[in-house]
Motif scaffolding. Structure first.
Motif, PDB file in Angstrom:
ATOM      1  N   TYR A 265      36.520 -41.827  17.719  1.00  0.00           N
ATOM      2  CA  TYR A 265      35.664 -41.506  16.585  1.00  0.00           C
ATOM      3  C   TYR A 265      36.030 -42.388  15.391  1.00  0.00           C
ATOM      4  CZ  TYR A 265      34.222 -37.277  19.114  1.00  0.00           C
ATOM      5  OH  TYR A 265      33.714 -36.395  20.042  1.00  0.00           O
ATOM      6  N   ALA A 285      27.561 -38.807  11.637  1.00  0.00           N
ATOM      7  CA  ALA A 285      27.707 -37.830  12.724  1.00  0.00           C
ATOM      8  C   ALA A 285      26.846 -38.208  13.916  1.00  0.00           C
ATOM      9  CB  ALA A 285      27.338 -36.435  12.219  1.00  0.00           C
ATOM     10  N   LEU A 290      29.330 -37.022  16.567  1.00  0.00           N
ATOM     11  CA  LEU A 290      30.026 -35.826  16.094  1.00  0.00           C
ATOM     12  C   LEU A 290      29.036 -34.674  15.996  1.00  0.00           C
ATOM     13  CD1 LEU A 290      32.229 -37.502  13.349  1.00  0.00           C
ATOM     14  CD2 LEU A 290      33.089 -36.355  15.397  1.00  0.00           C
ATOM     15  N   SER A 292      28.469 -32.370  13.615  1.00  0.00           N
ATOM     16  CA  SER A 292      27.841 -32.013  12.351  1.00  0.00           C
ATOM     17  C   SER A 292      28.292 -32.935  11.233  1.00  0.00           C
ATOM     18  CB  SER A 292      28.209 -30.567  11.983  1.00  0.00           C
ATOM     19  OG  SER A 292      29.609 -30.485  11.718  1.00  0.00           O
ATOM     20  N   GLU A 295      31.849 -32.177  10.176  1.00  0.00           N
ATOM     21  CA  GLU A 295      32.873 -32.774  11.032  1.00  0.00           C
ATOM     22  C   GLU A 295      33.057 -34.251  10.702  1.00  0.00           C
ATOM     23  OE1 GLU A 295      33.960 -33.028  15.794  1.00  0.00           O
ATOM     24  OE2 GLU A 295      32.375 -31.672  15.106  1.00  0.00           O
ATOM     25  N   ALA A 296      31.943 -34.922  10.414  1.00  0.00           N
ATOM     26  CA  ALA A 296      32.016 -36.331  10.015  1.00  0.00           C
ATOM     27  C   ALA A 296      32.792 -36.482   8.710  1.00  0.00           C
ATOM     28  CB  ALA A 296      30.613 -36.899   9.859  1.00  0.00           C
TER      29      ALA A 296
END
Length: 390
Positions: A265, A285, A290, A292, A295-296
């Protein structure tokens, strides 16, 4: 001739009569302080002495072996009691007393590092890993020292140092593949992916022919993991990890493999910084797969904190602005860091020059170098992970 060779020569030459024994006793008394300083180096020379003929000199050398034996028995006992922490301080003290200098690797170094690993005393173990090693008594000690040291650095997320130590295991001279080198190569692949985002299967030409021919065959799942990683497709990498999970788990490398997944990532986000000046968290994302924008955002914030990217996040509109490296390399701290690195390289250069001069006079080395000359050129570049990054 160094003090150890001189002592062994005197022991061999003054052991045939009562007069010789008396002279030897006087000589050894006079050399007592030097013998204590060089005690650890006496071990490899025991094979040159016959206890039935050289009993006086042999007894002095044997005490070194007894110290090592006692320390190893002590380590076995704290392991048996499942209390490795209790042996760390004593073993470190023994290591320092057996060392003739900080550049000397004793047979107790691996024992000490193993205790540090089992007790998670990483910071204590790192104290010996900062030394530059130039003298090694037994090859196996070097393999274990670098392997355990690499594991310790992994535990502290000091991946650059871990790569250096694992590289030393993989490229060390060996006539046949050993289990330590195989396990080190597996971790070397994983740490390369985590820290550098890539891995090359080509070993440097100075690596042993045994390593060149066989290491890859013992580590195929890891080679395939690296190939999957190079595509940049997280879904394919996750699928491969799941299908090979049992193998990674049996090798006790599943935790590192999960870090490899996480690092992909980061690598994909870093690639975005080379293309875009601004990008929304939602776009990040979507692009790096990813779940959401939140999360990014977590990934981006962690990368900013770790100095892996330079960016700012606008919380109102969820936009990320990628920035240039702000380092101008002109602060007092940076100048001190550069000067320290230069001084250290100069010291290492002097040591290498001294070692080169000594080796150039060694008949055994000259004979072997003549046979090996066609294997590589001195112009071949070393792929060892660089230690002097600025």
């Amino acid at each position: 001739m160094n003090i150890v060779e001189s002592v062994v020569t005197q022991i061999q030459g003054l052991s045939s009569s009562a007069t010789d024994i008396a002279a030897l006793h006087t000589y050894l008394k006079q050399a007592d302080e030097s013998l204590h300083t060089e005690s650890a180096r006496l071990l490899p020379f025991l094979d040159h002495l016959d206890p039935s003929i050289h009993s006086l000199g042999f007894s002095l050398s044997v005490y070194c072996r007894l110290v090592v034996s006692v320390c190893k028995r002590f380590k076995d006992q704290v392991m048996l009691l499942k209390a490795p922490m209790q042996g760390v301080a004593a073993m470190l003290s023994a290591v320092r007393k057996l060392q003739s200098s900080s550049a000397h690797l004793t047979t107790l170094h691996p024992e000490f590092l193993q205790l540090c690993l089992l007790s998670k005393s990483y910071k204590t173990g790192l104290s010996v890993l900062e030394d530059d090693i130039f003298e090694v008594d037994q090859p196996r000690d070097l393999f274990l020292y670098c392997y355990y040291g690499g594991m310790m650095c992994i535990g502290q997320k000091r991946f650059q140092k871990a790569l250096e130590l694992l590289h030393n295991v993989v490229t060390a001279p060996m006539s046949s593949i050993n289990a330590i080198a195989v396990e080190a190569y597996k971790k070397y692949i994983l740490v390369s992916l985590i820290h550098q985002g890539q891995f090359s299967t080509s070993l440097p030409k100075y690596a042993s022919s045994a390593a060149q021919r066989n290491l890859k065959n013992f580590c195929q799942p890891y080679i395939e993991l690296a190939n999957s990683y190079s595509t940049g497709k997280i879904a394919e990498l996750e699928t491969y990890v799941q299908t090979s999970r049992e193998k990674f788990e049996s090798d006790n490398n599943l935790g590192l493999v999960k870090q490899v997944l996480s690092s992909m990532y980061k690598r994909n986000i870093q690639r975005l910084t080379q293309t875009y000046l601004t990008l929304s968290l939602q776009d990040i994302a979507n692009t790096v797969q990813l779940n959401s924008p939140k999360e990014a955002e977590m990934h981006v914030l962690q990368m900013i904190q770790d100095g892996e990217i330079y960016a700012t996040i606008n919380q109102k509109d969820g936009m990320v602005r990628f920035l240039e490296d702000p380092e101008q390399y002109k602060t007092c701290e940076m100048i001190k860091h550069i000067d320290s690195s230069i001084q250290r390289m100069m010291e290492l250069s002097k040591k290498l020059t001294t070692m080169d001069e000594l080796m150039s006079c060694d008949p055994l080395y000259l004979a072997k170098a003549g046979r090996e000359r066609q294997r590589f050129d001195f112009d071949d570049f070393d792929t060892v992970p660089q230690k002097f990054n600025i």
